[in-house]
Design an enzyme around this catalytic site. Structure first.
Site, PDB file in Angstrom:
ATOM      1  CD  GLN A 151       1.287  -9.672   5.622  1.00  0.00           C
ATOM      2  OE1 GLN A 151       0.102  -9.383   5.754  1.00  0.00           O
ATOM      3  NE2 GLN A 151       1.856  -9.862   4.451  1.00  0.00           N
ATOM      4  CB  SER A 172       2.298  -5.012   3.676  1.00  0.00           C
ATOM      5  OG  SER A 172       1.177  -4.959   4.528  1.00  0.00           O
ATOM      6  CG  LEU A 173      -1.129  -4.908  -0.543  1.00  0.00           C
ATOM      7  CD1 LEU A 173      -1.551  -5.468  -1.894  1.00  0.00           C
ATOM      8  CD2 LEU A 173      -1.760  -3.553  -0.348  1.00  0.00           C
ATOM      9  CG  HIS A 175       2.457  -4.396   9.191  1.00  0.00           C
ATOM     10  ND1 HIS A 175       2.245  -5.732   8.915  1.00  0.00           N
ATOM     11  CD2 HIS A 175       2.246  -3.722   8.033  1.00  0.00           C
ATOM     12  CE1 HIS A 175       1.924  -5.855   7.632  1.00  0.00           C
ATOM     13  NE2 HIS A 175       1.909  -4.650   7.086  1.00  0.00           N
ATOM     14  CD  GLN A 199      -3.215   0.515   2.072  1.00  0.00           C
ATOM     15  OE1 GLN A 199      -3.279  -0.607   2.549  1.00  0.00           O
ATOM     16  NE2 GLN A 199      -4.072   1.459   2.388  1.00  0.00           N
ATOM     17  NE  ARG A 236      -3.105  -8.109   5.007  1.00  0.00           N
ATOM     18  CZ  ARG A 236      -2.284  -7.110   4.757  1.00  0.00           C
ATOM     19  NH1 ARG A 236      -2.668  -6.122   3.928  1.00  0.00           N
ATOM     20  NH2 ARG A 236      -1.087  -7.055   5.315  1.00  0.00           N
TER      21      ARG A 236
END
Length: 315
Positions: A255, A95-96, A206, A10, A120
């Site tokens: 994660q 991440s994503l 996170h 992102q 998510r």
């Protein structure tokens, strides 16, 4: 040449992303159509010509970025003859982007990845009231100093601050309750950190405040089929390779609250012989980090049709 495909997270989203791929390649067009169908809405219209504020919403940005990454990959396959299982040693995503990497390597169906990322995004946004959390970049800090700063901010404020991303090249991100993160910025300046600033994000990603989102993802992932990926995934939270579906499921849950160890992921792949890192999708953030995290390696990004031609020349 040993190659890794890496997938952005992102922050790389922008109106118009993916439109040139959609227009140029039938294989790319099918990805956008599949994502639209999976979500039951025209996410592609928002991506190509919509309201930037709507695209910035986490629940839209996450599946949208995955769609662009997979559309770019399909263009490489159809136009440049790329075969991930043959040509690539590792996949990894920030991440994503880890979901994009898994879909690219055949571990997740694209429709499932889109639905998981929509969930998510919604769950992460809902985990903490808007304004209650924050994230800050510490530029010029090493991991040990960043952890010390976060710990001091937590102790002094009585609320949480944790290291969220170690991106490499002295780029560390901390995340947590706004009061603690703002205090971390002041502590960082007192400790000689070159720059410390709040990031324009809508939630403290996170960190342990995301636990409700992790619970939501655990339930969703338990009901989702995951196949062994065609090549090793280097996971965010371990910086280690895996192809085991059960472990992948656990890592995707971890994660949500765990730090993205991107510097270590890149270092691992480079030590395993990767000479070329190809960022697949929108933006050039990860490609730009290669020089700082894998000295001597080369980078490319593939996000528009002309990049596919550049990849052909490199390959």
């Amino acid at each position: 040449m040993t190659v890794a495909f890496i997938f952005p997270g992102q922050g790389s989203q922008a109106i118009g992303m993916g439109k040139a791929l959609f227009d140029a390649f039938a294989a790319s067009r099918k990805i956008f159509e599949e994502v639209d169908e999976a979500l039951g809405e025209k996410l592609s219209t928002l991506m190509f010509e919509g309201d930037p504020a709507q695209l910035q919403l986490t629940a839209n940005a996450q599946p949208a970025l995955m769609a662009v990454s997979l559309a770019a990959l399909r263009a490489l396959e159809s136009e440049a003859g790329a075969v991930l299982a043959r040509d690539v040693k590792f996949v990894a995503g920030h991440s994503l982007g880890e979901y994009s990497a898994l879909a690219a390597a055949g571990a997740l169906k694209i429709a499932d990845a889109a639905r998981l990322l929509r969930l998510r995004g919604k769950a992460m946004q809902a985990a903490v009231p808007v304004g209650a959390g924050a994230m800050a970049a510490l530029i010029g800090a090493d991991p040990e100093l960043a952890a010390k700063i976060a710990g001091e901010a937590t102790a002094a404020s009585g609320v949480l601050c944790e290291v969220a991303n170690d991106n490499g090249g002295g780029q560390i991100v901390v995340s947590g309750a706004r009061q603690a993160v703002e205090l971390a910025i002041e502590i960082a300046k007192e400790n000689g950190v070159k720059r410390a600033m709040l990031l324009p994000v809508s939630a403290p990603f996170h960190c342990a405040l995301m636990r409700p989102a992790a619970d939501a993802m655990r339930e969703a992932l338990a009901a989702t089929e995951i196949q062994p990926p065609a090549v090793d995934l280097v996971a965010n939270v371990t910086a280690a390779p895996t192809r085991d579906p059960d472990e992948i499921r656990q890592l995707l849950v971890a994660q949500v609250c765990g730090a993205v160890r991107w510097r270590e992921c890149m270092g691992f792949m480079h030590r395993q012989g990767v000479e070329l890192f190809v960022e697949i999708g929108a933006g050039k953030v990860l490609a730009g980090l290669v020089k700082r995290t894998a000295e001597g390696a080369r980078s490319l990004n593939v996000g528009v049709p002309s990049d596919v031609e550049s990849f052909k020349l490199t390959a």
